[in-house]
Design a protein around this motif. Sequence first.
Motif, mmCIF file in Angstrom:
data_model
loop_
_atom_site.group_PDB
_atom_site.id
_atom_site.type_symbol
_atom_site.label_atom_id
_atom_site.label_comp_id
_atom_site.label_asym_id
_atom_site.label_seq_id
_atom_site.Cartn_x
_atom_site.Cartn_y
_atom_site.Cartn_z
ATOM 1 N N THR A 43 24.248 -19.742 27.864
ATOM 2 C CA THR A 43 24.138 -21.205 27.881
ATOM 3 C C THR A 43 22.808 -21.644 27.295
ATOM 4 O OG1 THR A 43 25.523 -21.302 29.873
ATOM 5 C CG2 THR A 43 24.197 -23.252 29.364
ATOM 6 N N ALA A 44 21.746 -20.900 27.623
ATOM 7 C CA ALA A 44 20.427 -21.220 27.078
ATOM 8 C C ALA A 44 20.375 -20.990 25.573
ATOM 9 C CB ALA A 44 19.360 -20.374 27.781
ATOM 10 N N VAL A 45 21.116 -19.999 25.090
ATOM 11 C CA VAL A 45 21.159 -19.737 23.646
ATOM 12 C C VAL A 45 21.753 -20.939 22.918
ATOM 13 C CG1 VAL A 45 22.081 -18.265 21.820
ATOM 14 C CG2 VAL A 45 21.389 -17.250 23.996
ATOM 15 N N VAL A 46 22.854 -21.452 23.413
ATOM 16 C CA VAL A 46 23.499 -22.609 22.786
ATOM 17 C C VAL A 46 22.588 -23.837 22.864
ATOM 18 C CG1 VAL A 46 25.477 -24.176 22.911
ATOM 19 C CG2 VAL A 46 25.802 -21.720 23.253
ATOM 20 N N LYS A 47 21.883 -23.988 23.962
ATOM 21 C CA LYS A 47 20.995 -25.133 24.142
ATOM 22 C C LYS A 47 19.836 -25.111 23.153
ATOM 23 C CE LYS A 47 17.953 -27.360 27.528
ATOM 24 N NZ LYS A 47 17.438 -27.320 28.937
ATOM 25 N N HIS A 48 19.202 -23.943 22.988
ATOM 26 C CA HIS A 48 17.990 -23.850 22.170
ATOM 27 C C HIS A 48 18.249 -23.381 20.737
ATOM 28 C CE1 HIS A 48 15.584 -24.637 25.705
ATOM 29 N NE2 HIS A 48 16.135 -23.606 26.349
ATOM 30 N N GLY A 49 19.361 -22.685 20.526
ATOM 31 C CA GLY A 49 19.653 -22.173 19.198
ATOM 32 C C GLY A 49 19.059 -20.811 18.923
ATOM 33 N N CYS B 211 11.842 -9.917 23.075
ATOM 34 C CA CYS B 211 12.452 -10.146 21.764
ATOM 35 C C CYS B 211 12.978 -11.570 21.691
ATOM 36 C CB CYS B 211 13.592 -9.152 21.537
ATOM 37 S SG CYS B 211 14.372 -9.247 19.903
ATOM 38 N N ILE B 212 12.894 -12.131 20.491
ATOM 39 C CA ILE B 212 13.528 -13.412 20.178
ATOM 40 C C ILE B 212 14.551 -13.147 19.082
ATOM 41 C CG2 ILE B 212 13.190 -15.776 19.349
ATOM 42 C CD1 ILE B 212 11.813 -15.411 21.943
ATOM 43 N N ALA B 213 15.716 -13.787 19.171
ATOM 44 C CA ALA B 213 16.747 -13.601 18.152
ATOM 45 C C ALA B 213 17.486 -14.910 17.911
ATOM 46 C CB ALA B 213 17.734 -12.519 18.572
ATOM 47 N N ALA B 214 17.880 -15.127 16.662
ATOM 48 C CA ALA B 214 18.640 -16.324 16.306
ATOM 49 C C ALA B 214 19.925 -15.907 15.595
ATOM 50 C CB ALA B 214 17.811 -17.234 15.408
ATOM 51 N N PRO B 215 21.023 -16.618 15.856
ATOM 52 C CA PRO B 215 22.329 -16.214 15.307
ATOM 53 C C PRO B 215 22.515 -16.594 13.847
ATOM 54 C CG PRO B 215 22.562 -18.222 16.568
ATOM 55 C CD PRO B 215 21.137 -17.796 16.738
ATOM 56 N N ILE B 216 23.189 -15.727 13.115
ATOM 57 C CA ILE B 216 23.664 -16.016 11.767
ATOM 58 C C ILE B 216 25.152 -16.306 11.896
ATOM 59 C CG2 ILE B 216 24.085 -15.076 9.473
ATOM 60 C CD1 ILE B 216 21.639 -13.247 9.983
ATOM 61 N N ARG B 217 25.561 -17.516 11.499
ATOM 62 C CA ARG B 217 26.932 -17.959 11.720
ATOM 63 C C ARG B 217 27.680 -18.144 10.408
ATOM 64 N NH1 ARG B 217 26.202 -22.852 15.914
ATOM 65 N NH2 ARG B 217 28.472 -22.588 16.132
#
Length: 277
Positions: free
Chosen positions: A199-205, A219-225
């Motif tokens: 849920t936090a991932v969707v909130k912050h990106g 670690c910090i990670a961001a999604p490739i969509r």
Amino acid sequence: MDTVAANGTGGDVTAKIAGVQALLRGLTILDVLADSPDGLASLADIAARTGLSPSTAHRLLSTLVERGYAGREPGSKGYVIGHRVVHFSTSVRRRTSDLRRLVRSHLEAITAETGETSNLVVLDGKNVVYIDQVEGTHALRMVPGIGSIFPAYTSASAKAILAYQVDDAQLDAVFTAEPRIKLAAHTLADRRDFVAALTAVVKHGYAVEESELAEGVSCIAAPIRGRNGVALGAISVPGPTQRVLEPAPERLGVLLKKHALHVSQALGFRQLSCAAG
């Protein structure tokens, strides 16, 4: 004598069942080796974690070693993943060559700006796999190397990827695998805790991992969509907690989010045309 036994097929069926059982046990052993944080596991540890007797585990390991799927660590009694598995990771890299080509310049830019090692990560069943990397310049840095495999439930990259899927199939694959061992203080071995983090991932990106794989490592990670909004991989920056998460996770999170979005847009993703999650 029944018909099956009389025509000889009963023995064939029994042999097939035994063969499938041996294959599943062998794959379970490879899972244990892949999940070991240092990549090394003793016979006793493998037997305990698979539920196999030491003699059965030793017999299967001998076959895996002979075929190159496992190996013996020189100077120890432990077992490691073998060269044949590395061959498979090379195959994964070939299949993801287009993605790596799109992401490479962004990894270079992130590392140039931060000095941290940056990675391109994909999800493979219940594990994440590093398929590209630009090494950082700090004396103390996390450099597990291309082809490295880690349990998804300990990974910021897995959170980033799993937060953007059309169903729970991949999440199920991660959390039906046993055992899930608490490797550090904040390991999210429980599915409910892991899902709450999505849920936090969707909130912050972007996703945050704090002492979940190893103490003091974050670690910090961001999604490739892709075009349909589903996450295909993630850009990650791991390192010592005091550098990665301080003064705040947003420092790296916003940067990775920006670069991941550029890659996503190159793949056809449009933020306004696809609801998050």
